[in-house]
Scaffold this motif. Structure first.
Motif, PDB file in Angstrom:
ATOM      1  N   ASP A 106     -33.020   6.978 -16.362  1.00 56.92           N
ATOM      2  CA  ASP A 106     -32.490   8.215 -16.943  1.00 56.92           C
ATOM      3  C   ASP A 106     -32.224   9.270 -15.874  1.00 56.92           C
ATOM      4  O   ASP A 106     -32.863  10.327 -15.863  1.00 56.92           O
ATOM      5  CB  ASP A 106     -33.463   8.752 -17.994  1.00 56.92           C
ATOM      6  N   GLY A 109     -31.486  12.751 -17.192  1.00 52.84           N
ATOM      7  CA  GLY A 109     -32.660  13.419 -17.747  1.00 52.84           C
ATOM      8  C   GLY A 109     -33.535  14.032 -16.664  1.00 52.84           C
ATOM      9  O   GLY A 109     -34.189  15.042 -16.880  1.00 52.84           O
ATOM     10  N   PRO A 112     -29.903  16.943 -14.413  1.00 52.74           N
ATOM     11  CA  PRO A 112     -28.621  16.994 -15.126  1.00 52.74           C
ATOM     12  C   PRO A 112     -27.404  17.185 -14.217  1.00 52.74           C
ATOM     13  O   PRO A 112     -26.283  16.877 -14.623  1.00 52.74           O
ATOM     14  CB  PRO A 112     -28.779  18.193 -16.065  1.00 52.74           C
ATOM     15  N   SER A 118     -25.943   7.591 -16.149  1.00 51.70           N
ATOM     16  CA  SER A 118     -26.915   6.810 -16.906  1.00 51.70           C
ATOM     17  C   SER A 118     -26.234   5.508 -17.299  1.00 51.70           C
ATOM     18  O   SER A 118     -25.180   5.522 -17.925  1.00 51.70           O
ATOM     19  CB  SER A 118     -27.366   7.571 -18.151  1.00 51.70           C
TER      20      SER A 118
END
Length: 137
Positions: A106, A109, A112, A118
């Motif tokens: 991720d 996550g 950003p 991803s």
């Protein structure tokens, strides 16, 4: 005649010694490589060889240069050689096996603003990729 034979014998002995030294060096390198892969697997719970395959499958080399991986010469992300020796992953996470797996699964996550997409990397694949990356000293 005996001088020529002596020179030939000396040359053959020298060649055999050189071959023996090369064989010992190759064996030592293979032994070190095996130990490095075993430690990476123990750290991550993954398989370095499965990780190499996953790196190809996910196309990591289109953005990263990765030593030992054909056509992995991307210039978008950082080169991945030596990642095992880095203090941080992605500049924001301490370089631990769990953090590397988190990043692989991720990246958006974690940061950003990262350019890393991803890719829906599974937990198992992330552990395999981490194991492979930790062999890149």
């Amino acid at each position: 005649m005996s001088a020529a034979l002596s020179l030939r014998t000396t040359a053959m002995v020298s060649a055999l010694l050189a071959l023996s030294a090369a064989g010992i060096a190759a064996y030592a390198w293979e032994d070190q490589r095996w130990e490095l892969e075993r430690r990476a697997a123990d750290l991550t719970g993954g398989s370095p060889s499965a990780g190499r395959e996953a790196v190809l499958r996910y196309g990591c080399g289109s953005c990263h240069s990765i030593p030992g991986v054909q056509r992995a010469n991307g210039l978008v992300g950082p080169p991945l050689g030596g990642i095992a020796n880095r203090v941080y992953v992605a500049g924001v996470l301490q370089n631990t096996p769990d953090n590397l797996v988190l990043w692989l699964r991720d990246p958006q996550g974690v940061d950003p603003k990262t350019a890393m997409p991803s890719l829906d990397v599974s937990e198992d694949d992330a552990r395999h990729i981490a194991a492979f990356l930790y062999t890149l000293k």
